[in-house]
Design a protein around this motif. Structure first.
Motif, PDB file in Angstrom:
ATOM      1  N   LEU A 636     -12.696  -0.468  -0.011  1.00  0.00           N
ATOM      2  CA  LEU A 636     -12.932  -1.490  -1.039  1.00  0.00           C
ATOM      3  C   LEU A 636     -11.934  -1.344  -2.181  1.00  0.00           C
ATOM      4  N   GLN A 637     -11.703  -0.124  -2.632  1.00  0.00           N
ATOM      5  CA  GLN A 637     -10.778   0.085  -3.741  1.00  0.00           C
ATOM      6  C   GLN A 637      -9.348  -0.264  -3.348  1.00  0.00           C
ATOM      7  N   ALA A 638      -8.962   0.096  -2.122  1.00  0.00           N
ATOM      8  CA  ALA A 638      -7.613  -0.244  -1.651  1.00  0.00           C
ATOM      9  C   ALA A 638      -7.451  -1.753  -1.544  1.00  0.00           C
ATOM     10  N   THR A 639      -8.497  -2.435  -1.067  1.00  0.00           N
ATOM     11  CA  THR A 639      -8.436  -3.896  -0.928  1.00  0.00           C
ATOM     12  C   THR A 639      -8.380  -4.562  -2.299  1.00  0.00           C
ATOM     13  N   ALA A 640      -9.166  -4.060  -3.240  1.00  0.00           N
ATOM     14  CA  ALA A 640      -9.145  -4.625  -4.595  1.00  0.00           C
ATOM     15  C   ALA A 640      -7.755  -4.465  -5.219  1.00  0.00           C
ATOM     16  N   ALA A 641      -7.153  -3.297  -5.033  1.00  0.00           N
ATOM     17  CA  ALA A 641      -5.802  -3.078  -5.564  1.00  0.00           C
ATOM     18  C   ALA A 641      -4.804  -4.022  -4.910  1.00  0.00           C
ATOM     19  N   ALA A 642      -4.997  -4.292  -3.609  1.00  0.00           N
ATOM     20  CA  ALA A 642      -4.096  -5.200  -2.893  1.00  0.00           C
ATOM     21  C   ALA A 642      -4.256  -6.635  -3.396  1.00  0.00           C
ATOM     22  N   VAL A 643      -5.498  -7.056  -3.623  1.00  0.00           N
ATOM     23  CA  VAL A 643      -5.742  -8.408  -4.158  1.00  0.00           C
ATOM     24  C   VAL A 643      -5.095  -8.552  -5.531  1.00  0.00           C
ATOM     25  N   LYS A 644      -5.261  -7.529  -6.342  1.00  0.00           N
ATOM     26  CA  LYS A 644      -4.683  -7.568  -7.683  1.00  0.00           C
ATOM     27  C   LYS A 644      -3.160  -7.673  -7.618  1.00  0.00           C
ATOM     28  N   LYS A 645      -2.563  -6.890  -6.735  1.00  0.00           N
ATOM     29  CA  LYS A 645      -1.096  -6.932  -6.615  1.00  0.00           C
ATOM     30  C   LYS A 645      -0.639  -8.279  -6.086  1.00  0.00           C
ATOM     31  N   TRP A 646      -1.360  -8.814  -5.101  1.00  0.00           N
ATOM     32  CA  TRP A 646      -0.996 -10.116  -4.541  1.00  0.00           C
ATOM     33  C   TRP A 646      -1.111 -11.210  -5.597  1.00  0.00           C
ATOM     34  N   SER A 647      -2.093 -11.057  -6.483  1.00  0.00           N
ATOM     35  CA  SER A 647      -2.291 -12.067  -7.529  1.00  0.00           C
ATOM     36  C   SER A 647      -1.131 -12.101  -8.523  1.00  0.00           C
TER      37      SER A 647
END
Length: 775
Positions: A636-647
């Motif tokens: 979950l934390q890795a995915t959240a960081a990925a979403v943030k970076k993609w944003s």
């Protein structure tokens, strides 16, 4: 209540910081925000005690729960006089404490599987020596340890000779032996019992345990004192119950092993023998909330072993907020403090329906006014229940909405998480031809594949090769390029034989894929090398003990078996192999304490997948605070960081995030904003696809502690239970008289949360606090 008990300086500091105003439990507790903080609290209290008792007797836990206790203890000892070390000590009651010296403490091992070799890395003896004796610099000479290899048995024989199948039949304590081997086993059991009595006496001769720290199991066990253990129990050789065996399955390589392995454990009376003992139970995560409530709010009872701490003035529970969320104190604070939200109204009314076992339309205003929490609802009126019913109906309506022209990316931490979480919702999406679906499992999942499953599969592969029934290896270019082609054909042929009920052909399909995996993993160049590789892998696995960490290549082979299983599931609905993405994030290593996600290694592959798929909707597991070092949580934390970076590189204002849960956690109705009806047909599809495709999981070697069987059955029961809760509010008529066939066919419900990116990142940020402050 806590003020009635002697508080140490450390406990006073953490209690003040906790903001807890009322403690009404049978045993005092301290509460902290997150899992690393729990480790800090426990480490500070241990070091405070050790400084005051340099020659004391200690007993510390094994497993994953004490990870941050161990890390913080070592950190504070190494940095006692550094700037940061002093700041922590000043903040948490250790400012005037002289740095403790641990070498003169006497360590008592709490428990151990029996029999198990002390050299195995999954033995508690090995754990204790690695993390406590060596890690803390304790004296091995003074330590009181449980070494199966050194416990004397009949005729001086080893446990391998006395118990050749590693099974100990305790009925021999009471019945006549039937043969010579049983005679030796009976004599040995009596010798083990004598050894346990001596072990107990050694502890008591020292005055008992002065500082005890332990975790708590799903059935409430502390040490291996399972539900029903005698309050006056002492060190003994004993059996365990299913819940304990299920938890131990991960350590021992499967329930097949843990169900047949006995344990040696100190008793409940051993823990509380010293009336001055500091005895602490630590618990983290909402998964433990139910048993924590029962253990803290029940009077002394053998049904809840941890209640024995009521005997000690220094008995404590140290909890994360998640673990304490069901306590009456926490519930009171939830409703009585802070802004009143409609979520609170929903929760109070639905819980009242359950408490009174009354349908929503039969609740009277007087029922609400008489309820401890419903009476707090602002503007409470005859309309209140109707407002809650309307809110739930709106969530159901959202679950019935048809989605079109969506690019869907469904993700899960492990293989089978997506299916067990929201398969009926996904089938609705896949029935719409304008939608495009992708699936991604973010770890390789190799720990869920047993050695015996791989050995059986490889032996069958050899047999098929001998019979020339894996003909692709005869093609000229197979070992150069052919092995990587026609993977969709593998999947299609496998499922064709599911349809025709040809079990042998299905197994042949698995063996085909295993051959491809062997070529990839071991760089196999010809048929001779292929046979040699198969023999080598079988040999390595046969020489391995159950639960042993496999070599990296065997881990990869196991992971690729799980990946094939995932491809089979989604091929049920025509999803091609190219749309099933296997990320194999690097933090997933199989070690007892796994690493935290790394931004480059673990986050960047997810961002790359987002760029490639360009989804309009992403699903992911949105579990509450877990027990800290768990895969769901880290993914979950890795995915959240990925979403943030993609944003940061793309406008994501239209992206939706679907947070789901499955067999380990579940949403309560007030937490979800979408409810999806589940029919018997949906359940059958899920159960059948699980049984036919997740071949390594059908025997449930690593089951949920709530069910001795397949995870698909646990998921189905969760869906049925969620329908029961909503039916109690809306009434059964709402469902079977509804104008939509999908609702009329409901025999279960799925709850999930639909969020925009900002809402998701805010939720993830709250959860991320649980890994802040790590060393």
């Amino acid at each position: 209540m806590l003020s009635k008990y002697p508080l140490s300086d450390v406990e006073k500091s953490f209690f003040k910081e906790s903001g807890v105003e009322k403690i009404s439990t049978q045993i005092p507790y301290l509460m902290v925000d997150n899992f690393p903080k729990l480790g800090l609290l426990t480490a500070c209290r241990f070091l405070e005690w050790a400084a005051a008792n340099p020659e004391g007797v200690i007993s510390l836990p094994t497993g994953k729960t004490p990870e941050f206790f161990i890390k913080w203890t070592q950190y504070l000892l190494d940095n006692w006089d550094s700037k940061k070390g002093k700041e922590i000590r000043d903040q948490y009651g250790l400012g005037s404490v002289k740095k403790p010296v641990l070498k003169d403490l006497t360590f008592v091992q709490i428990d151990e599987f029996y029999p198990i070799s002390s050299s195995q890395h999954n033995s508690f003896y090995d754990y204790v020596n690695k993390f406590y004796i060596q890690g803390f610099g304790l004296s091995k000479e003074k330590a009181i340890l449980i070494n199966s290899d050194e416990i004397p048995l009949a005729q001086g024989k080893s446990y391998q000779e006395i118990f050749p199948d590693l099974k100990v039949d305790l009925s021999l304590r009471y019945r006549e032996p039937e043969n010579e081997l049983e005679q030796l086993q009976q004599e040995s059991i009596y010798l083990i019992d004598q050894w346990c009595g001596d072990y107990e006496q050694r502890i008591r001769d020292l005055g008992g345990i002065g500082f005890f720290l332990g975790g708590i199991g799903p059935d409430g066990h502390i040490a291996f004192n399972t539900r029903g253990s005698h309050i006056f129990s002492v060190t003994r050789l004993t059996e365990t119950n299913f819940e304990t065996q299920a938890v131990a399955a991960g350590d021992l390589g499967g329930i097949e092993v843990s169900a047949n392995r006995l344990v040696i454990t100190i008793g409940l009376d051993t823990i509380v023998y010293n009336p001055e003992a500091v005895a602490i139970i630590i618990a983290a995560g909402e998964a433990k909330a139910g048993i924590v409530k029962d253990s803290l709010e029940t009077k002394l009872s053998n049904v809840f072993p941890a209640t024995v701490l009521q005997k000690l003035k220094n008995g404590r529970f140290y909890l994360t907020r998640g673990a304490g969320v069901k306590l009456t104190d926490s519930m009171d604070a939830y409703y009585e403090k802070g802004e009143w939200t409609f979520e609170k109204t929903e929760r109070a009314v639905i819980e009242l329906c359950k408490k009174l076992n009354k349908y929503g339309h039969r609740l009277k205003l007087s029922d609400l006014k008489a309820d401890k929490y419903c009476k707090l609802i602002p503007d409470l009126s005859e309309e209140t229940v109707g407002q809650v019913m309307k809110s739930i109906e709106t969530k159901l309506a959202k679950g019935l909405e048809k989605e079109t022209e969506q690019t869907l990316l469904h993700t899960g931490p492990h293989h089978d998480d997506i299916s067990l979480g929201i398969l009926p919702h996904i089938t609705n999406q896949l029935n719409e031809p304008t939608n495009e679906a992708h699936f991604s499992v973010l770890t390789s999942g190799f720990t869920a594949v047993t050695n015996s499953f791989v050995i059986d599969t490889l032996q069958h592969t050899k047999k098929l090769l001998d019979e020339d029934k894996i003909q692709m290896v005869n093609f000229e270019d197979f070992f150069e390029v052919g092995y990587s082609l026609k993977t969709d054909k593998d999947v299609y042929h496998y499922l064709t034989n599911v349809a025709s009920e040809n079990a042998d052909a299905r197994k042949r399909g698995l063996c085909h894929r295993v051959v491809r995996a062997l070529v990839i993993v071991y760089d196999v160049k010809n048929k001779t090398q292929l046979r040699e590789t198969i023999n080598d892998v079988i040999s390595i696995l046969r020489k391995s003990y159950d639960g042993e960490k496999n070599p990296a290549k065997i881990q990869k082979l196991k992971g690729m078996i799980r990946e094939f299983e995932e491809e089979l599931v989604w091929a049920h609905f025509g999803v091609q192999v190219k749309n099933v993405h296997h990320l194999r994030l690097g933090f997933y290593t199989g070690d007892i304490f796994t690493e935290q996600p790394d931004k480059t290694r673990d986050v960047e592959p997810i961002v790359d997948l987002f760029r490639k798929v360009n989804p309009t909707k992403i699903s992911l597991t949105l579990d509450p605070e877990g027990s800290g070092p768990d895969t769901h949580y880290k993914v979950l934390q890795a995915t959240a960081a990925a979403v943030k970076k993609w944003s940061e590189e793309k406008d994501l204002s239209d992206l939706r995030i679907i947070g789901y849960r499955n067999v380990w956690f579940k949403f309560e109705p007030h937490e979800a904003n979408v409810i999806v009806p589940v029919s018997l047909g949906d359940m059958s599809v899920m159960e059948d696809s699980f049984a036919n495709c997740y071949l390594s999981q059908v025997n449930a070697s690593f089951p949920s502690y709530s069910h001795n069987g397949k995870f698909s059955t646990v998921a189905k029961r969760t869906w049925v239970g969620q329908l029961n809760d909503i039916q109690l509010l809306l009434g059964k008529n709402y469902f079977y008289l509804h104008d939509r066939a999908k609702v009329r066919a409901s025999h279960g419900l799925i709850f999930f949360r639909d969020m925009n990116v900002d809402e998701f990142l805010a939720t993830a940020r709250e959860l991320e606090k649980s890994i802040e402050g790590m060393l």
